[in-house]
Design a protein around this motif. Structure first.
Motif, mmCIF file in Angstrom:
data_model
loop_
_atom_site.group_PDB
_atom_site.id
_atom_site.type_symbol
_atom_site.label_atom_id
_atom_site.label_comp_id
_atom_site.label_asym_id
_atom_site.label_seq_id
_atom_site.Cartn_x
_atom_site.Cartn_y
_atom_site.Cartn_z
ATOM 1 N N THR A 183 0.937 -0.676 -0.291
ATOM 2 C CA THR A 183 0.061 0.162 0.254
ATOM 3 C C THR A 183 0.781 1.228 0.245
ATOM 4 O O THR A 183 1.868 1.191 -0.056
ATOM 5 C CB THR A 183 -0.798 0.052 1.133
ATOM 6 O OG1 THR A 183 0.236 0.235 2.260
ATOM 7 C CG2 THR A 183 -1.302 -1.244 1.430
ATOM 8 N N GLU A 184 0.115 2.490 -0.489
ATOM 9 C CA GLU A 184 1.451 3.817 -0.542
ATOM 10 C C GLU A 184 1.728 3.971 1.286
ATOM 11 O O GLU A 184 2.552 4.383 0.973
ATOM 12 C CB GLU A 184 -0.174 5.170 -0.626
ATOM 13 C CG GLU A 184 -0.493 4.862 -2.011
ATOM 14 C CD GLU A 184 -1.079 5.966 -2.482
ATOM 15 O OE1 GLU A 184 -0.855 7.024 -1.982
ATOM 16 O OE2 GLU A 184 -2.008 5.951 -3.318
ATOM 17 N N ASP A 185 1.285 2.779 2.183
ATOM 18 C CA ASP A 185 2.085 3.409 3.553
ATOM 19 C C ASP A 185 3.069 2.845 3.677
ATOM 20 O O ASP A 185 4.223 2.737 4.277
ATOM 21 C CB ASP A 185 1.206 2.340 4.709
ATOM 22 C CG ASP A 185 0.354 3.768 5.282
ATOM 23 O OD1 ASP A 185 0.065 4.981 4.727
ATOM 24 O OD2 ASP A 185 -0.998 3.292 5.149
ATOM 25 N N VAL A 187 5.809 2.787 1.189
ATOM 26 C CA VAL A 187 6.027 3.391 0.374
ATOM 27 C C VAL A 187 7.550 4.017 0.391
ATOM 28 O O VAL A 187 8.725 3.269 -0.244
ATOM 29 C CB VAL A 187 5.821 4.955 -0.689
ATOM 30 C CG1 VAL A 187 5.950 6.042 0.230
ATOM 31 C CG2 VAL A 187 6.664 5.686 -2.093
ATOM 32 N N ARG A 219 10.505 7.979 -5.903
ATOM 33 C CA ARG A 219 9.059 8.172 -4.712
ATOM 34 C C ARG A 219 8.082 8.005 -5.357
ATOM 35 O O ARG A 219 6.710 7.304 -5.243
ATOM 36 C CB ARG A 219 9.046 9.168 -3.872
ATOM 37 C CG ARG A 219 7.880 8.847 -2.600
ATOM 38 C CD ARG A 219 7.459 9.688 -1.487
ATOM 39 N NE ARG A 219 6.974 9.764 -0.647
ATOM 40 C CZ ARG A 219 6.676 9.592 0.356
ATOM 41 N NH1 ARG A 219 8.122 9.141 1.074
ATOM 42 N NH2 ARG A 219 5.651 8.754 1.169
ATOM 43 N N ASP A 220 7.951 8.546 -6.640
ATOM 44 C CA ASP A 220 6.330 9.361 -7.520
ATOM 45 C C ASP A 220 6.206 8.018 -8.039
ATOM 46 O O ASP A 220 5.662 6.939 -8.413
ATOM 47 C CB ASP A 220 6.099 10.248 -8.454
ATOM 48 C CG ASP A 220 6.274 11.168 -7.903
ATOM 49 O OD1 ASP A 220 5.435 11.252 -6.330
ATOM 50 O OD2 ASP A 220 6.753 12.473 -8.535
ATOM 51 N N LEU A 223 5.551 4.996 -5.635
ATOM 52 C CA LEU A 223 3.882 4.979 -5.625
ATOM 53 C C LEU A 223 2.973 4.589 -7.067
ATOM 54 O O LEU A 223 2.024 3.524 -6.538
ATOM 55 C CB LEU A 223 3.795 6.180 -4.960
ATOM 56 C CG LEU A 223 4.396 6.980 -3.948
ATOM 57 C CD1 LEU A 223 3.735 8.649 -3.509
ATOM 58 C CD2 LEU A 223 3.288 5.408 -2.875
ATOM 59 N N ILE A 226 3.075 1.182 -6.762
ATOM 60 C CA ILE A 226 1.885 -0.204 -5.696
ATOM 61 C C ILE A 226 1.197 0.519 -6.073
ATOM 62 O O ILE A 226 0.212 -0.439 -5.872
ATOM 63 C CB ILE A 226 2.141 1.367 -4.747
ATOM 64 C CG1 ILE A 226 3.711 0.460 -3.801
ATOM 65 C CG2 ILE A 226 1.493 0.886 -3.550
ATOM 66 C CD1 ILE A 226 4.277 1.574 -3.391
ATOM 67 N N ARG A 227 -0.006 1.707 -6.400
ATOM 68 C CA ARG A 227 -0.511 1.943 -7.091
ATOM 69 C C ARG A 227 -1.192 0.914 -8.403
ATOM 70 O O ARG A 227 -2.495 0.603 -7.746
ATOM 71 C CB ARG A 227 -0.727 3.413 -7.369
ATOM 72 C CG ARG A 227 -0.945 4.606 -6.729
ATOM 73 C CD ARG A 227 -0.838 5.577 -6.886
ATOM 74 N NE ARG A 227 -0.639 6.416 -5.744
ATOM 75 C CZ ARG A 227 -0.027 7.513 -5.732
ATOM 76 N NH1 ARG A 227 0.683 8.684 -6.717
ATOM 77 N NH2 ARG A 227 0.286 9.222 -4.833
#
Length: 323
Positions: A183-185, A187, A219-220, A223, A226-227
């Protein structure tokens, strides 16, 4: 007739001499460079789709760049994509120079030897420094050798890699825990483990830590992955994240797993085998063929994947030009 070089529209901007190629074909290969991955895929898509496992790196990077552009991220101005055509106009090779890390090695798929050598000459003629070449053998080796002939130095092997495709999945011995999608948590942990992956892989293969150049997604980008649901953790019986496995979205029906990372203190417990088996099963359920790379100098990872049913497809290499 010597190999010719063109831009995406076919305009000629250089000629280089060759020998041997004319003996095997009625004409010379033509190198076509593209700066737009969409144009590249329009030109080379059928060629990549005909052998999608071998072409997995180039195809997945091209599709990733298209997704980034759709999100408003412009590609670097000095990226290029290469299509090699024979005298009849048929595509007989492809490559790219899109690596975001120094020294930005070109990545070559199989192509005629003379085309690989011609690429080195084109880069030399237009002042494009090449200090490393990655990709399929012998194309990468022929290109790197021509780079050193023109500019001096020698070619060293930084890493021998091998591409494998999953045959019949062999279930590993079960271990406690389960696979969970990131999940985004997650990252920050994902960024930490992506960064540690290659240094630890160097050490496991007997190389000094950190000598292998590689991409660390920002990071982008993490994410975005992950998304897209393309990053998983194995959690132990207490719910702690103890292993990471990632994968690329399918390109031409092939999904490539990687990286696969277990922190040193968690190794030898079966986390990687179980996670890769489960991710492989998920990708197969989506209808994808599944492949991954191994470092030939790392006996542990090669054994794990062989035991799961992964079989060698093609050898590749990361080559460096030493002044």
């Amino acid at each position: 007739m010597a190999p010719q070089v063109g831009d995406a529209a076919g305009n000629r901007y250089g000629r280089t001499a060759t020998s041997g190629y004319r003996a095997r074909m009625s004409g010379a290969p033509t190198l076509h460079f593209h700066t737009d991955p969409d144009e590249f895929l329009a030109a080379a898509g059928d060629h990549l789709a005909a052998n999608p496992v071998v072409g997995t790196v180039v195809a997945t990077v091209a599709h990733r760049q298209l997704a980034r552009q759709a999100d408003g991220v412009a590609p670097p101005e000095d990226d290029w994509w290469l299509v090699v055509r024979d005298a009849s106009g048929a595509v007989v090779g492809a490559g790219m120079r899109t690596a975001p890390f120094a020294p930005r090695p070109p990545f070559l798929l199989p192509m005629p030897d003379e085309a690989a050598e011609a690429l080195a000459r084109v880069c030399h003629e237009r002042g494009e420094e090449v200090r490393a070449v990655n990709g399929a053998l012998p194309a990468a080796r022929r290109c790197a050798a021509e780079v050193t002939r023109l500019g001096g130095g020698r070619v060293d092997v930084a890493q021998h890699t091998r591409l494998h495709e999953l045959g019949d999945l062999v279930e590993p011995a079960r271990v406690p825990g389960s696979l969970v999608v990131a999940t985004e948590d997650d990252v920050d942990l994902a960024a930490e483990w992506f960064a540690a992956f290659m240094a630890d892989a160097d050490e496991q293969a007997g190389r000094p830590r950190g000598v292998s150049a590689h991409e660390i997604p920002d990071r982008d980008e993490l994410l975005r992955r992950i998304r897209g649901g393309r990053l998983w953790f194995w959690t132990d019986e207490n719910g702690r994240r103890v292993h990471l496995t990632a994968a690329n979205p399918p390109s031409f029906g092939v999904a490539r797993i990687g990286p696969v990372y277990t922190p040193p203190e968690q190794r030898g417990r079966g986390w990687a085998s179980n996670a890769v088996a489960e991710v492989s099963r998920l990708l197969r359920a989506e209808g994808a063929r599944v492949c991954l790379f191994t470092d030939q100098a790392n006996p542990t990872s090669n054994r794990i994947y062989a035991n799961l049913g992964y079989r060698p497809v093609v050898d590749m290499a990361n080559l460096v030009i030493v002044p």
